[in-house]
Motif scaffolding. Structure first.
Motif, PDB file in Angstrom:
ATOM      1  N   ARG A 194     -26.521 -19.775-117.411  1.00 24.16           N
ATOM      2  CA  ARG A 194     -26.603 -19.269-117.768  1.00 24.16           C
ATOM      3  C   ARG A 194     -26.830 -17.327-117.672  1.00 24.16           C
ATOM      4  NH1 ARG A 194     -27.229 -21.902-123.560  1.00 24.16           N
ATOM      5  NH2 ARG A 194     -25.863 -23.266-123.602  1.00 24.16           N
ATOM      6  N   THR A 195     -26.256 -16.628-117.519  1.00 24.87           N
ATOM      7  CA  THR A 195     -27.092 -15.598-117.300  1.00 24.87           C
ATOM      8  C   THR A 195     -27.813 -14.742-118.404  1.00 24.87           C
ATOM      9  OG1 THR A 195     -25.071 -14.214-118.017  1.00 24.87           O
ATOM     10  CG2 THR A 195     -24.855 -14.719-115.817  1.00 24.87           C
ATOM     11  N   GLY A 196     -28.331 -13.301-117.880  1.00 21.99           N
ATOM     12  CA  GLY A 196     -28.834 -12.880-118.923  1.00 21.99           C
ATOM     13  C   GLY A 196     -30.644 -13.835-119.190  1.00 21.99           C
ATOM     14  N   TYR A 211     -29.886  -8.122-119.278  1.00 19.13           N
ATOM     15  CA  TYR A 211     -29.929  -8.673-117.567  1.00 19.13           C
ATOM     16  C   TYR A 211     -30.281 -10.018-117.612  1.00 19.13           C
ATOM     17  CZ  TYR A 211     -28.768  -3.883-118.227  1.00 19.13           C
ATOM     18  OH  TYR A 211     -28.356  -2.655-118.622  1.00 19.13           O
ATOM     19  N   GLY A 212     -31.749 -10.750-118.482  1.00 17.26           N
ATOM     20  CA  GLY A 212     -32.204 -11.608-118.155  1.00 17.26           C
ATOM     21  C   GLY A 212     -33.297 -10.888-116.657  1.00 17.26           C
ATOM     22  N   PHE A 213     -33.889 -11.631-115.797  1.00 16.87           N
ATOM     23  CA  PHE A 213     -34.644 -11.325-114.610  1.00 16.87           C
ATOM     24  C   PHE A 213     -34.461 -11.058-113.294  1.00 16.87           C
ATOM     25  CE2 PHE A 213     -38.194 -11.998-111.957  1.00 16.87           C
ATOM     26  CZ  PHE A 213     -38.670 -10.676-112.318  1.00 16.87           C
ATOM     27  N   GLY A 214     -34.293 -10.679-112.506  1.00 15.22           N
ATOM     28  CA  GLY A 214     -33.604 -11.003-111.120  1.00 15.22           C
ATOM     29  C   GLY A 214     -32.658 -10.131-111.372  1.00 15.22           C
ATOM     30  N   PRO A 215     -31.722 -10.027-109.515  1.00 15.09           N
ATOM     31  CA  PRO A 215     -30.720  -9.913-109.720  1.00 15.09           C
ATOM     32  C   PRO A 215     -29.236 -10.221-110.644  1.00 15.09           C
ATOM     33  CG  PRO A 215     -30.842 -10.570-108.569  1.00 15.09           C
ATOM     34  CD  PRO A 215     -32.057 -11.216-108.780  1.00 15.09           C
ATOM     35  N   ASP A 216     -28.371  -9.927-111.514  1.00 15.20           N
ATOM     36  CA  ASP A 216     -27.991  -9.764-112.789  1.00 15.20           C
ATOM     37  C   ASP A 216     -26.131 -10.252-112.855  1.00 15.20           C
ATOM     38  OD1 ASP A 216     -26.244 -10.609-115.082  1.00 15.20           O
ATOM     39  OD2 ASP A 216     -26.128  -8.202-115.993  1.00 15.20           O
ATOM     40  N   PRO A 217     -25.621 -11.277-111.921  1.00 18.05           N
ATOM     41  CA  PRO A 217     -24.295 -11.741-111.240  1.00 18.05           C
ATOM     42  C   PRO A 217     -23.538 -11.459-112.107  1.00 18.05           C
ATOM     43  CG  PRO A 217     -25.300 -13.412-112.038  1.00 18.05           C
ATOM     44  CD  PRO A 217     -26.315 -13.158-111.886  1.00 18.05           C
ATOM     45  N   GLY A 219     -21.819  -9.271-113.538  1.00 23.85           N
ATOM     46  CA  GLY A 219     -20.424  -8.480-113.026  1.00 23.85           C
ATOM     47  C   GLY A 219     -19.228  -9.148-111.934  1.00 23.85           C
ATOM     48  N   LEU A 220     -19.475  -9.720-111.671  1.00 21.07           N
ATOM     49  CA  LEU A 220     -19.246 -11.046-110.808  1.00 21.07           C
ATOM     50  C   LEU A 220     -17.373 -11.852-111.812  1.00 21.07           C
ATOM     51  CD1 LEU A 220     -21.146 -12.646-108.480  1.00 21.07           C
ATOM     52  CD2 LEU A 220     -20.026 -10.530-107.769  1.00 21.07           C
TER      53      LEU A 220
ATOM     54  N   ASP B 216     -17.675  -6.561-110.245  1.00 20.93           N
ATOM     55  CA  ASP B 216     -18.548  -6.019-109.584  1.00 20.93           C
ATOM     56  C   ASP B 216     -19.832  -6.468-109.368  1.00 20.93           C
ATOM     57  OD1 ASP B 216     -20.113  -3.617-109.701  1.00 20.93           O
ATOM     58  OD2 ASP B 216     -20.273  -3.055-112.176  1.00 20.93           O
ATOM     59  N   GLY B 219     -24.861  -4.938-109.996  1.00 19.39           N
ATOM     60  CA  GLY B 219     -25.554  -5.785-110.932  1.00 19.39           C
ATOM     61  C   GLY B 219     -26.614  -6.654-109.907  1.00 19.39           C
ATOM     62  N   ALA B 222     -29.999  -4.574-108.342  1.00 19.74           N
ATOM     63  CA  ALA B 222     -31.128  -4.534-109.628  1.00 19.74           C
ATOM     64  C   ALA B 222     -32.111  -5.722-110.046  1.00 19.74           C
ATOM     65  CB  ALA B 222     -30.985  -4.128-111.096  1.00 19.74           C
ATOM     66  N   GLN B 223     -33.276  -5.548-109.251  1.00 24.06           N
ATOM     67  CA  GLN B 223     -34.518  -6.795-108.901  1.00 24.06           C
ATOM     68  C   GLN B 223     -33.840  -7.521-108.106  1.00 24.06           C
ATOM     69  OE1 GLN B 223     -35.069  -8.165-113.530  1.00 24.06           O
ATOM     70  NE2 GLN B 223     -36.020  -6.080-113.484  1.00 24.06           N
ATOM     71  N   GLY B 540     -37.029 -10.126-106.963  1.00 22.77           N
ATOM     72  CA  GLY B 540     -36.799 -10.665-108.324  1.00 22.77           C
ATOM     73  C   GLY B 540     -36.548 -12.538-107.878  1.00 22.77           C
TER      74      GLY B 540
END
Lengths: 552, 552
Positions: A194-196, A211-217, A219-220, B216, B219, B222-223, B540
């Motif tokens: 799960r994201t965010g 976004y959650g924490f850290g990089p947010d994948p 968009g992939l 994309d 995301g 960021a972090q 992150g």
């Protein structure tokens, strides 16, 4: 003749299907020609050809653990999977995969609406939920939230969002990818992610912070093939109290520049909903001399077109504005729009449109009004799903051949400026003329503003009639024509935002900055997270290493 | 004693620095203790300790090709790099890297404003551009666009956005990650990649459509630590004509629920800017019996607190609303807010606030007004960068020890509901009490709504004074206390959105759904696209494989 996944013989394929059947139960694995008919693209540009993108089978799981089991089996047998949600996806390839012989994972049975919250304004849904389902759920409970739906309404929020679909209400909500707030995906290794804020085991704001924490994948997963989305959150627009429209017309061709800039201003301050551009000069196109002026190679001559407009007593451009809010807010915003237009554009005319309390009655919704009246006009601006678009775009009886008629083309992402519109008008019209493709593009063509901050300019054409796609030669013309248009658009800096699988490689090929750095980056990720390349190989132009040479 | 990157001896490090110097020129590689002083975190929770996150050197490139060359050298020598933009980042670890001994890549010299477009409302900037720079550029040209700036204004749009920073104007613009439209990054292999329409070699709508075609990955930056961002687009808010404020107060404790829901409604229809919640009961906290009631373990008792409020003739909650638009729009929106509040909340009181033509004069901006008047109040709501926040948060002279005073804590992402606020009040206050940490949290504490659709609830505390961080024991208490708070927050489903490098592993550890599926996915990507693990290892919470065991 049965279709098989690449590199798998029929005996092994039969064993794989048996394994799938043990997961989903008898009747939910489909592989006969008859059963697979609904999984064909009925608008395929290459019907019955060897490269028609047909699936080898379809499997319909009813729950996340079944999706996980399917993915594990796919790894074992190296089965390419192609997940779809629900709806028809007629304009973008139907259920057809990027790789012929893929097994369609049909998620229509996963159709739970897990939450709709009308205080915090979001929904959490499974892929099989349609816009109709979600709308009905909301109406039955009397919740004061809107969905932003595309046309037609049988599609799913999950599928539409993952294809970066759009709607017709207020800017932020129209961009479905932006309004996506949190996904759950089954990864290629069969694990659930799960994201965010959903990555917190007990996350409570999954649909409120994406976004959650850290990089947010996340968009992939839109137009991508890194996982099968099994749950998705989306923001909902609160039901406004009032809806109002107003029409602005401006006299001269060059007035399009301040008109667009002023609409940009209002849009970017969220003072308007989806603006609808057009030209009041359209009726003049029946006059051959005007038509010649409006389809002149190299673009319309502003002074010449202005003389026609003046002689006809018509204005050159118009935009219909929509306002959502309280009655007084919509009035104040419309009055402000009038004030700015009058101040910036000499001769601008302002026409009060409709002013209605929300929610509109069924009769009000179905009533056809406005300068671009269509049967779905009111539905989609009020977030009401419908099938009304088929009254405008349906196939005719004149050409009974199943794939004879349809529409194809591109929606080029354009800068929000008059210069870009003028340039696009003649570049697309001239190019299509050179390619022998009938187009409706003239010096009066206007863009749509479905996205929050960009124009989309349509270079579409019928695949029937003059373009004769009911012959192999006609279809080749259509296919090669679209590919040539994509190249021409890219030369001018405009890209397509969405495409049917058959054309996705051609579209992706244009996004080639620094020797396809973006695609190479995405394919490096693909190989790392899906080493067997089982998830939707080719989707979004991203191929796993062992299939990369099959890129079209 | 010089700090070295892990696994590199001083001779090899000297050779590496020479190679870097050949790229950027003499004077732009810094490695002496004296030169590295500005690259320390002056609020480090572990000053002078063995695990203080000190860099080994800093290198300041002036152009993209220099960044590429630095990355190639880093691969050769296995140098960990830590890119920073400009500004101070005091609240979030300053310039300190996640891995001690990293080489800071200071991008401050790349400070070009490549475009500001006030018709299409965007900017394209390099990382060294500060909010001050961008504001000055806009003002000097008389452009009618606003930036949405955080406090203080010396930070950079690029750095702030990549840390998912926030601002104080209208919802969409406050979420800087959402308003990011297109990045150019130098990847770990030294190649340049552009996302979105920037992936078209000649892309013309890079700042107007952020997704491009296909998956994309933007995301991830960021972090994250998958590339060094060298250009970034951002959406700009058009300058509105008018600004208005209004104050709503509601009598009873439980009225917070309809108050929040109504503000959510107005916010989600973009009818208001950043809403500022508070409690008019704050002055009562000097009364010990009231304070006891407002800091009662397990949460405030609504009836008891209501009796205090009634006796004092005070209301329980307030929200200050801001309106942007035309004068009439702001009035209509405020009148509508009044109407809804009166209809939904018996006893609600509505106070007209300010009503000013935009742009405000310098005097108007500096004037201090409103219920939460601070010296930066007007600046940030008008998109004017400032350093005013330091008047409120600055270090006192009473504790001269460099790291003695500061603030630390978490901003928990909360659902936008009164229930969540009530729960957070006592969970954080009680937990901090148990940990021996002084906090200001009471049953009157309110969240902020910096993000578009989520609350952030502050559980911050001073690291000086009672929390005594000027001793090793005091610092251990601060550090362990924050880690314990993060765990407690996660138990309740709330996560931190942002943290200093020293605490990023602890924050990331809470996002552990399905045995850290998200982190494992992100680390699989990390290993694939940065096999030597040279880019910001640990940022992150994402570590390259060879350093994964050093995760804190």
């Amino acid at each position: 003749m049965a279709i098989l996944p690449p590199g798998i013989d029929s005996a092994r394929f039969a064993t794989a299907l048996e394994a799938l059947e043990r997961v989903v139960g008898a009747g939910w694995v489909l592989s006969s020609d008859e059963d697979l008919k609904p999984y064909r693209d009925h608008y395929s540009p290459v019907p019955l050809a060897e490269d028609e993108l047909l699936p080898s089978a379809a499997v319909a799981p009813s729950a996340v653990d079944q999706v996980q089991a399917i993915v594990r089996i796919a790894n074992e047998y190296k089965l390419p999977l192609y997940p779809i949600s629900t709806g028809k996806n007629f304009a973008y390839g139907g259920p057809s995969p990027n790789l012929r012989g893929s097994v369609v994972v049909d998620l229509k049975r996963m159709d739970r609406i897990l939450e709709v919250n009308a205080d915090r304004n979001f929904a959490l849904v499974e892929p099989g939920v349609s816009y109709f389902d979600l709308y009905r759920h909301i109406q039955e409970r009397g919740l004061k939230v809107w969905i932003d739906c595309p046309d037609p309404g049988w599609g799913s929020p999950v599928g539409n969002t993952l294809d970066r679909g759009i709607g017709y209400t207020m800017g932020f909500y129209r961009d479905h990818a932006a309004a996506q707030y949190g996904v759950e995906v089954v990864l290629a290794n069969g694990e659930v992610m799960r994201t965010g804020m959903g990555a917190l085991p007990n996350g409570r704001a999954w649909q409120e912070y994406k976004y959650g924490f850290g990089p947010d994948p996340s968009g992939l997963f839109a137009q991508g093939n890194y996982g099968i989305v099994t749950k998705m959150g989306l923001r909902l627009m609160p039901q406004p109290a009032h809806w109002r429209t107003g029409l602005v017309t401006v006299p001269k061709r060059r007035d399009l520049a301040p008109l667009i800039n002023t609409v940009n201003y209002l849009n970017d301050l969220s003072m308007i909903g989806d603006p609808w551009y057009g030209s009041p000069l359209r009726p003049l196109l029946t006059d051959p001399s005007f038509r010649a002026a409006a389809t002149r190679r190299g673009g319309g001559d502003a002074d010449q077109l202005d003389r026609y407009a003046e002689a006809a007593g018509l204005h050159s451009w118009q935009v219909e504005l929509q306002f959502y809010g309280s009655e007084r807010t919509t009035l104040a915003n419309w009055e402000y729009a009038k004030e700015l237009m009058m101040e910036r554009i000499p001769g601008a005319r302002l026409f009060d449109g409709e002013s209605l309390k929300v929610p509109l009655s069924r009769e009000q919704i179905e009533q056809t009004t406005g300068p671009y009246a269509t049967s779905m006009r009111r539905n989609i601006t009020q977030g009401v799903p419908s099938l009304g678009i088929w009254k405008n775009l349906g196939r005719t009886e004149a050409l009974p051949d199943t794939w004879a008629q349809g529409h194809i083309g591109l929606f080029a992402v354009l800068p929000r400026s008059a210069d870009a519109v003028f340039e696009a008008q003649h570049v697309f019209a001239d190019t299509m003329g050179e390619l022998g493709l009938q187009s409706g593009i003239t010096a009066l063509s206007t863009p749509v503003m479905w996205y929050q901050f960009a124009f989309l300019f349509s270079a579409g054409f019928s695949t029937g009639g003059g373009n004769a796609s009911n012959t192999p030669e006609g279809r080749a013309k259509v296919r090669d024509g679209l590919n040539a248009l994509l190249v021409k658009a890219a030369e001018h800096g405009w890209g397509e935002y969405r495409a049917a699988p058959y054309f996705q490689d051609s579209v992706a090929a244009q996004y080639s900055f620094n020797d396809h750095a973006l695609r190479r980056f995405n394919e490096t990720i693909k190989d790392a997270v899906d080493p067997n390349g089982i998830l939707a190989p080719g989707r979004g132009g991203i191929w796993p290493s062992h299939l990369r040479r099959t890129r079209r």
